[in-house]
Motif scaffolding. Sequence first.
Motif, PDB file in Angstrom:
ATOM      1  N   ASN A  16       0.855  -1.182   0.000  1.00  0.00           N
ATOM      2  CA  ASN A  16       0.000   0.000   0.000  1.00  0.00           C
ATOM      3  C   ASN A  16       0.895   1.237   0.000  1.00  0.00           C
ATOM      4  N   GLY A  62      -0.447   4.390  -0.250  1.00  0.00           N
ATOM      5  CA  GLY A  62      -1.180   5.501   0.332  1.00  0.00           C
ATOM      6  C   GLY A  62      -1.993   6.287  -0.688  1.00  0.00           C
ATOM      7  N   LEU A  63      -2.454   7.427  -0.255  1.00  0.00           N
ATOM      8  CA  LEU A  63      -3.350   8.269  -1.043  1.00  0.00           C
ATOM      9  C   LEU A  63      -2.657   8.855  -2.267  1.00  0.00           C
ATOM     10  N   ARG A  87      -3.702  11.450  -5.803  1.00  0.00           N
ATOM     11  CA  ARG A  87      -4.738  12.371  -6.245  1.00  0.00           C
ATOM     12  C   ARG A  87      -4.336  13.054  -7.542  1.00  0.00           C
ATOM     13  N   ILE A 140      -4.987   1.176  -8.437  1.00  0.00           N
ATOM     14  CA  ILE A 140      -5.587   2.129  -7.496  1.00  0.00           C
ATOM     15  C   ILE A 140      -6.939   1.574  -7.079  1.00  0.00           C
ATOM     16  N   SER A 151     -10.401   1.987  -4.259  1.00  0.00           N
ATOM     17  CA  SER A 151     -11.232   2.967  -3.549  1.00  0.00           C
ATOM     18  C   SER A 151     -11.209   4.337  -4.221  1.00  0.00           C
ATOM     19  N   TYR A 206      -9.245  10.814  -6.562  1.00  0.00           N
ATOM     20  CA  TYR A 206      -8.345  10.301  -5.537  1.00  0.00           C
ATOM     21  C   TYR A 206      -8.640   8.843  -5.248  1.00  0.00           C
ATOM     22  N   GLY A 207      -7.662   8.182  -4.678  1.00  0.00           N
ATOM     23  CA  GLY A 207      -7.797   6.774  -4.325  1.00  0.00           C
ATOM     24  C   GLY A 207      -6.570   6.315  -3.572  1.00  0.00           C
ATOM     25  N   THR A 208      -6.477   5.016  -3.366  1.00  0.00           N
ATOM     26  CA  THR A 208      -5.350   4.422  -2.661  1.00  0.00           C
ATOM     27  C   THR A 208      -4.475   3.686  -3.662  1.00  0.00           C
TER      28      THR A 208
END
Length: 114
Positions: free
Chosen positions: A25, A27-28, A30, A85, A87, A105-107
């Motif tokens: 993972n 992280g975020l 965007r 990506i 979510s 945006y997403g993870t």
Amino acid sequence: MSQARIEHNMVTTAAELPGYKIVRNFGLVRGIIVRSRSVFGTIGAGLQTLIGGNISLFTELCEKTREESFDLMLQHGAAMGANAIISMRYDANEVMQGVTEVLAYGTAVEVQKL
């Protein structure tokens, strides 16, 4: 040297990607676009409102803005080393009258095929 890229089919609004296992993972991520309407577009759209129905000038502007923010998000994820990506979401806010921010945006994650 080719730039790393996340393919569109590797982006989902779900928390997992069917057929894949999340192994990392990042992280975020965007992509943000701030766009204003042009005077000509506003006049043209105003004329379309007289007829009613879909205001195609605004629809095209919105679609193009979302596409650009989506592509920026993909670039951000690829730069971090992600290949997918999860979510993924969109958000939009009016910054001032006639100026709108669109955020994709997403993870960012690394996935492996099961």
